[in-house]
Motif scaffolding. Structure first.
Motif, PDB file in Angstrom:
ATOM      1  N   HIS A   1       0.866  -1.185   0.000  1.00  0.00           N
ATOM      2  CA  HIS A   1       0.000   0.000   0.000  1.00  0.00           C
ATOM      3  C   HIS A   1       0.898   1.228   0.000  1.00  0.00           C
ATOM      4  O   HIS A   1       1.585   1.452   0.986  1.00  0.00           O
TER       5      HIS A   1
ATOM      6  N   TRP B   1      -0.831   6.743  -4.602  1.00  0.00           N
ATOM      7  CA  TRP B   1      -1.954   7.399  -3.903  1.00  0.00           C
ATOM      8  C   TRP B   1      -2.228   8.662  -4.694  1.00  0.00           C
ATOM      9  O   TRP B   1      -1.566   9.677  -4.501  1.00  0.00           O
TER      10      TRP B   1
ATOM     11  N   PHE C   1      -1.548  14.006  -0.668  1.00  0.00           N
ATOM     12  CA  PHE C   1      -0.680  12.947  -0.136  1.00  0.00           C
ATOM     13  C   PHE C   1       0.512  12.665  -1.040  1.00  0.00           C
ATOM     14  O   PHE C   1       1.187  11.663  -0.889  1.00  0.00           O
TER      15      PHE C   1
ATOM     16  N   ASN D   1      -4.669   4.198  -5.365  1.00  0.00           N
ATOM     17  CA  ASN D   1      -5.487   4.498  -4.202  1.00  0.00           C
ATOM     18  C   ASN D   1      -6.244   5.808  -4.440  1.00  0.00           C
ATOM     19  O   ASN D   1      -5.627   6.813  -4.824  1.00  0.00           O
ATOM     20  N   GLU D   2      -7.559   5.783  -4.254  1.00  0.00           N
ATOM     21  CA  GLU D   2      -8.373   7.014  -4.136  1.00  0.00           C
ATOM     22  C   GLU D   2      -8.270   7.981  -5.305  1.00  0.00           C
ATOM     23  O   GLU D   2      -8.126   9.186  -5.095  1.00  0.00           O
TER      24      GLU D   2
ATOM     25  N   GLU E   1      -9.178  -1.600   4.854  1.00  0.00           N
ATOM     26  CA  GLU E   1      -8.833  -0.628   5.924  1.00  0.00           C
ATOM     27  C   GLU E   1      -9.978  -0.446   6.918  1.00  0.00           C
ATOM     28  O   GLU E   1     -10.321   0.664   7.298  1.00  0.00           O
TER      29      GLU E   1
ATOM     30  N   TRP F   1      -7.717  -1.128   9.903  1.00  0.00           N
ATOM     31  CA  TRP F   1      -6.727  -0.044   9.881  1.00  0.00           C
ATOM     32  C   TRP F   1      -6.303   0.235  11.307  1.00  0.00           C
ATOM     33  O   TRP F   1      -6.601   1.270  11.896  1.00  0.00           O
TER      34      TRP F   1
ATOM     35  N   TRP G   1      -5.564   6.158  13.710  1.00  0.00           N
ATOM     36  CA  TRP G   1      -5.381   7.371  12.905  1.00  0.00           C
ATOM     37  C   TRP G   1      -6.570   8.318  13.048  1.00  0.00           C
ATOM     38  O   TRP G   1      -6.429   9.532  12.912  1.00  0.00           O
TER      39      TRP G   1
HETATM   40  C1  XIL Z   1      -3.499   7.282   6.785  1.00  0.00           C
HETATM   41  C2  XIL Z   1      -2.574   6.902   7.925  1.00  0.00           C
HETATM   42  O1  XIL Z   1      -3.266   6.075   8.826  1.00  0.00           O
HETATM   43  C3  XIL Z   1      -2.075   8.152   8.623  1.00  0.00           C
HETATM   44  O2  XIL Z   1      -1.076   7.810   9.572  1.00  0.00           O
HETATM   45  C4  XIL Z   1      -1.496   9.142   7.607  1.00  0.00           C
HETATM   46  O3  XIL Z   1      -1.172  10.335   8.245  1.00  0.00           O
HETATM   47  C5  XIL Z   1      -2.469   9.414   6.480  1.00  0.00           C
HETATM   48  O4  XIL Z   1      -2.871   8.182   5.915  1.00  0.00           O
HETATM   49  N1  XIL Z   1      -6.978   5.866   3.390  1.00  0.00           N
HETATM   50  C6  XIL Z   1      -5.786   5.257   3.061  1.00  0.00           C
HETATM   51  C7  XIL Z   1      -4.699   5.162   4.059  1.00  0.00           C
HETATM   52  O5  XIL Z   1      -5.671   4.684   1.966  1.00  0.00           O
HETATM   53  O6  XIL Z   1      -3.423   5.184   3.491  1.00  0.00           O
HETATM   54  C8  XIL Z   1      -4.820   6.302   5.070  1.00  0.00           C
HETATM   55  O7  XIL Z   1      -3.820   6.127   6.072  1.00  0.00           O
HETATM   56  C9  XIL Z   1      -6.207   6.335   5.656  1.00  0.00           C
HETATM   57  C10 XIL Z   1      -7.226   6.589   4.600  1.00  0.00           C
END
Ligand code: XIL
Length: 380
Positions: free
Chosen positions: A113, A117, A122, A166-167, A287, A329, A337
């Motif tokens: 992962h 992104w 990010f 991702n996203e 997650e 997650w 988080w």
């Molecule tokens: C989050 C982490 O948990 C944090 O520590 C970081 O600051 C930001 O990212 N979706 C995702 C993950 O795909 O990578 C994210 O993780 C949470 C949301």
């Protein structure tokens, strides 16, 4: 803030101490329960120095949870560009390498992962500001291909599944996002497709996943529609994508009872999953956690609602034989988080994960265990 949070939590835990919940050595862990159905359970994990108070394998208290319950790990941050790419020409795997070594020593599988992104907020700063030169399309292509080949080449079969992208769908518009990389490339969907084609070539053994946070709560219709369009396009153009990663950061947004929310949300959500699986995609819960920011302070009440809501969600998801892997997650509320991302107004920890801040299993743990026990065995 932190002190206040701990104070609340201490009181909540004292109140809850009388109710014995798993999990101890003699009780099967979540991955064992999953395995009985041909499924797996896992969690994200972070890097830290030895003994740090973090959700890291190097924190023995956290490692115990991982070792009891997990068959799969995924790095919370350490394989993202922000961590692995200090500059355009530099790679740094010094955080992720020991995480992978730990997983292997424990016999746990590793997910990657993420290779891209695709969201500017990010990206590392240098990438947002990068000058792609006079032939930006070629430069962007070289950069993305170089990144994916480097990561996949370095780890080979040691990573069995990648969140390749991702996203990339904007939840507000349902449209693909633009970034410095996609603008240089000249086509946001083309860039994403290039990522998948490159990953298939560089890691032919690996499960290739498109991962996103479209969820089953109301208000996600546009996001789901956008993801469906993306997945349809992949199939039309023969893009090698094996599965949809359903992040599953679920949360209780409405005021109504769990039963009422589930009744409202379930229909459109199943229609979405039917469409996804109908195109031949597998599903991965990548997650999972439960945002409780809108729930009352009382820990008992909150834990009950969170567990009931999670149980209903997992039952729907586990109905799909295309789903085998569930990753949370984070195992423990202490390091979650959401405490930073969606802090509760009352200053207490979010109770979003299977274990509380004192490493004790909560009703959410039981709900996950029970969902595995109710699940139909996956076809072999
Ligand atoms: C989050 C982490 O948990 C944090 O520590 C970081 O600051 C930001 O990212 N979706 C995702 C993950 O795909 O990578 C994210 O993780 C949470 C949301």
């Amino acid at each position: 803030m932190q002190l206040r949070r701990r104070g609340f939590l201490g009181a909540a835990l004292a109140a809850g101490a009388a109710r014995p919940l798993l999990a101890h050595a003699s009780v099967p862990g979540l991955n064992e329960l999953a395995a009985a159905k041909g499924m797996r359970f896992g969690s994200c994990v972070a890097w830290s120095v030895a003994g740090a108070d973090r959700g890291a394998f190097a924190n023995p208290a956290y490692a115990r949870l991982l070792e009891r319950d997990c068959g799969i790990l995924v790095p919370e941050n350490e394989l993202k560009w922000q961590w692995t790419r200090p500059g355009a020409a530099r790679f740094d795997f010094s955080r992720f390498d020991p995480m992978l070594a730990y997983a292997e020593a424990q016999g746990m599988a590793m997910r990657g992962h993420t290779l891209l992104w695709h969201k500017s907020s990010f990206f590392p700063r240098w990438l947002n500001e990068h000058d792609f030169g006079p032939r930006p399309r070629d430069a962007a292509e070289r950069m993305l291909i170089g990144h994916i080949r480097t990561v996949c080449g370095r780890y080979g079969k040691r990573i069995f599944s990648y969140d390749v992208v991702n996203e990339t769908i904007d939840e507000k518009t349902g449209e693909p996002r633009e970034t410095s990389l996609s603008r240089a490339f000249g086509d946001p969907v083309g860039l994403v497709e290039l990522a998948f084609r490159t990953a298939r070539e560089a890691a032919p053994h690996a499960e290739l996943v498109y991962n996103d946070y479209m969820s089953w709560e109301l208000g996600n219709a546009k996001h789901r529609a956008g993801v469906l369009r993306l997945l349809e396009g992949f199939r039309k153009r023969g893009v090698p994508v094996d599965a949809l990663g359903v992040q599953s950061h679920i949360g209780i947004a409405g005021e109504g009872s769990v039963a009422r929310l589930v009744a409202q949300q379930q229909g459109p959500w199943r229609a979405f999953l039917d469409a996804v699986t109908g195109m031949g995609y597998r599903l991965v819960i990548t997650e999972f956690d439960v945002n409780d920011a809108r729930l009352p302070t009382d820990a008992h009440a909150r834990d009950r609602i969170v567990a009931d809501y999670a149980a209903a969600y997992l039952d729907v998801m586990f109905d799909y034989p295309q789903l085998r892997d569930l990753l949370v997650w984070g195992m423990n509320d202490r390091y979650g988080w959401l405490n930073g991302f969606r802090p509760r107004a009352d200053g207490t920890f979010q109770r979003a994960t299977p274990y509380d801040g004192d490493f004790r299993a909560k009703p959410l743990y039981r709900a996950i265990a029970d969902a595995f026990e109710r699940a139909a065995p996956r076809p072999t």
